[in-house]
Scaffold this motif. Structure first.
Motif, PDB file in Angstrom:
ATOM      1  N   VAL A 374       0.982  -1.283   0.025  1.00 51.86           N
ATOM      2  CA  VAL A 374       0.016  -0.002  -0.135  1.00 51.86           C
ATOM      3  C   VAL A 374       0.888   1.230   0.101  1.00 51.86           C
ATOM      4  O   VAL A 374       1.636   1.522   0.892  1.00 51.86           O
ATOM      5  N   GLY A 375       0.848   2.002  -0.998  1.00 52.73           N
ATOM      6  CA  GLY A 375       1.678   2.949  -1.163  1.00 52.73           C
ATOM      7  C   GLY A 375       1.576   4.316  -0.031  1.00 52.73           C
ATOM      8  O   GLY A 375       0.721   4.378   0.574  1.00 52.73           O
ATOM      9  N   ALA A 376       2.504   4.956   0.048  1.00 50.41           N
ATOM     10  CA  ALA A 376       2.652   6.090   0.733  1.00 50.41           C
ATOM     11  C   ALA A 376       1.362   7.113   0.827  1.00 50.41           C
ATOM     12  O   ALA A 376       1.188   7.291  -0.399  1.00 50.41           O
ATOM     13  N   ASN A 387      -1.060 -10.096  -3.388  1.00 53.71           N
ATOM     14  CA  ASN A 387       0.008  -9.608  -4.365  1.00 53.71           C
ATOM     15  C   ASN A 387      -0.036  -8.630  -5.221  1.00 53.71           C
ATOM     16  O   ASN A 387       0.055  -8.648  -6.442  1.00 53.71           O
ATOM     17  N   CYS A 388      -0.752  -7.540  -4.790  1.00 52.59           N
ATOM     18  CA  CYS A 388      -1.070  -6.322  -5.541  1.00 52.59           C
ATOM     19  C   CYS A 388      -0.335  -4.974  -4.943  1.00 52.59           C
ATOM     20  O   CYS A 388      -0.083  -5.220  -3.908  1.00 52.59           O
ATOM     21  N   ALA A 395      -7.290   4.521  -3.188  1.00 57.77           N
ATOM     22  CA  ALA A 395      -6.131   3.706  -3.443  1.00 57.77           C
ATOM     23  C   ALA A 395      -6.745   2.746  -4.572  1.00 57.77           C
ATOM     24  O   ALA A 395      -7.896   2.514  -4.745  1.00 57.77           O
ATOM     25  N   LYS A 396      -5.961   2.792  -5.438  1.00 52.36           N
ATOM     26  CA  LYS A 396      -6.447   2.060  -6.974  1.00 52.36           C
ATOM     27  C   LYS A 396      -5.036   0.896  -7.147  1.00 52.36           C
ATOM     28  O   LYS A 396      -4.174   1.301  -6.830  1.00 52.36           O
ATOM     29  N   ILE A 397      -5.439  -0.093  -7.793  1.00 49.56           N
ATOM     30  CA  ILE A 397      -4.313  -1.258  -7.807  1.00 49.56           C
ATOM     31  C   ILE A 397      -3.640  -0.767  -9.079  1.00 49.56           C
ATOM     32  O   ILE A 397      -4.266  -0.580 -10.285  1.00 49.56           O
ATOM     33  N   ILE A 398      -2.434  -0.943  -9.163  1.00 50.01           N
ATOM     34  CA  ILE A 398      -1.655  -0.379 -10.147  1.00 50.01           C
ATOM     35  C   ILE A 398      -0.735  -1.498 -10.949  1.00 50.01           C
ATOM     36  O   ILE A 398      -0.537  -1.583 -12.133  1.00 50.01           O
ATOM     37  N   LYS A 399      -0.605  -2.675 -10.127  1.00 50.45           N
ATOM     38  CA  LYS A 399      -0.068  -3.813 -10.688  1.00 50.45           C
ATOM     39  C   LYS A 399      -0.167  -5.007  -9.606  1.00 50.45           C
ATOM     40  O   LYS A 399      -0.358  -4.745  -8.536  1.00 50.45           O
TER      41      LYS A 399
END
Length: 401
Positions: A374-376, A387-388, A395-399
């Motif tokens: 989970v990004g900053a 595994n995302c 927040a949105k899944i980018i990969k």
């Protein structure tokens, strides 16, 4: 057979015979100490016995109760009486413990019963010294007594527990008589009595990066453990070989040390933990707030001003970093890292090896899968699969990885 049944019969028989044989000496010493200690020839104290059950130990009192002008007891050396010095040198102060042996609180041979306040300071291996009745003398006493370190004593104690036999007990009994005659090992190198046990000094911190610096600081401020060394995790295999050769007591089957893995990356932390397979400690900064109704696994690291509220369940080797908040009823599986100032709302579930970035916020009741990043600063409003990588607000899944 001997350890579970015959040892008790052996103890009772020898203690009864010894008490009858030594009764004249017992009476003479009691009279002498009665006058030297103002009418108090015996010393009573609560000690932990087998399975940590408490009992009252009795010994001859070798020190008086003289105090300084401020009402504090003088040092041991200043309070040791003349007759007390003789009684201690000849180990006559141990004779009254034959009464403890007859009662079944103690054995003739076994680990010495130490202070109650030491109980929470033992590591998992050292606790095994309480698997048997404590003794008047033991393997540690005939291998140095007060002249060896606490760590060496405990290694001898555990070795005895695992190798207890009639032949070993007879060997210790004969060596004890020899030591008493020679007056060996009565006093520690410093002072009249052994320095208090303040916890293990064999804590190893694995990791040499920035996270390790924070872990070391937390351990030092907490003050429960003394660090022996900080080791770069890349040198672990080399170090363990050196530790086995140089530091393991030659009479012990254990390579015993406490450890904490100070690596922020969950995958690397897990790999090293599985390689070490030792006794792991946790560290909690004094400024952190951890509810008494929260559960923390082994190896956890909770840093300054972090908050873990009631009902939270934190898995093994998790990190709750500086200023992070884990609200009520959250569940974190093993190796989760909650970065500084991240906030998890109530009832959030986080899978193993997930990293919650700096300042991220997770809405209550959200479920986050395993090995998620989970990004900053991200704000997570919906569940995230395994595994995302998710970033942004919301927040949105980018990969996937």
């Amino acid at each position: 057979m001997y350890k579970n049944y015959l040892k008790r019969l052996f103890d009772f028989t020898v203690a009864l015979f010894g008490l009858l044989l030594l009764s004249p000496l017992f009476i003479l010493v009691t009279i002498g100490l009665f006058f030297a200690t103002q009418g108090k020839p015996f010393f009573f104290q609560t000690r932990p016995g087998k399975n940590e059950k408490l009992f009252r130990i009795v010994k001859f009192k070798t020190m008086n109760e003289k105090k300084d002008s401020e009402g504090n007891l003088l040092s041991d050396a200043e309070r040791l009486t003349t007759i007390g010095r003789f009684v201690r040198k000849t180990s006559l102060d141990e004779i009254p413990q034959l009464l403890n042996v007859l009662k079944g609180d103690m054995s003739l041979i076994g680990p010495r019963p130490l202070l109650v306040q030491y109980l929470p300071l033992y590591n998992a291996v050292q606790k095994k010294r309480h698997d048997v009745r404590p003794g008047i003398t033991g393997w540690a006493q005939v291998n140095g007594r007060n002249a060896i370190s606490w760590e060496q004593k405990f290694a001898y104690d555990v070795w005895y527990v695992e190798h207890c036999s009639l032949l070993l007990d007879l060997k210790i009994l004969l060596k004890t008589i020899q030591k008493v005659v020679q007056s060996e090992g009565i006093n520690a190198n410093q002072g009249v009595t052994m320095e208090p046990f303040r916890g293990n000094s064999n804590l190893l911190v694995f990791g040499a990066g920035g996270h390790a610096k924070v872990v070391v600081d937390c351990i030092e401020v907490e003050g429960k453990h003394s660090i022996k060394a900080v080791l770069d995790d890349a040198e672990v295999s080399q170090f363990i070989g050196g530790y086995d050769v140089d530091l393991r007591n030659k009479n012990s089957d254990y390579v015993s040390f406490d450890a904490i893995v100070a690596i922020g990356n969950p995958l690397h932390r897990e790999g090293l933990v599985q390689q070490l397979k030792t006794n792991f400690i946790m560290t909690i900064h004094p400024s952190a707030v951890v509810s008494n109704h929260a559960e923390l696994g082994v190896g956890c690291q909770v840093f300054a001003t972090a908050v873990i509220n009631a009902g939270a369940k934190i898995g093994n080797h998790c990190i709750v970093n500086t200023g992070a908040i884990v609200e009520h009823d959250c569940e974190l599986e093993d190796y989760v890292h909650v970065a500084p100032n991240a906030t998890l709302g109530g009832n959030v579930k986080v899978g193993a090896k997930t990293h919650i970035g700096i300042g991220a916020s997770i809405k209550q009741n959200v479920v986050i899968g395993k090995s998620v990043i989970v990004g900053a600063g991200a704000v997570v409003l919906d569940d995230l699969p395994d595994n995302c990588t998710a970033v942004g607000v919301p927040a949105k899944i980018i990969k996937f990885h």
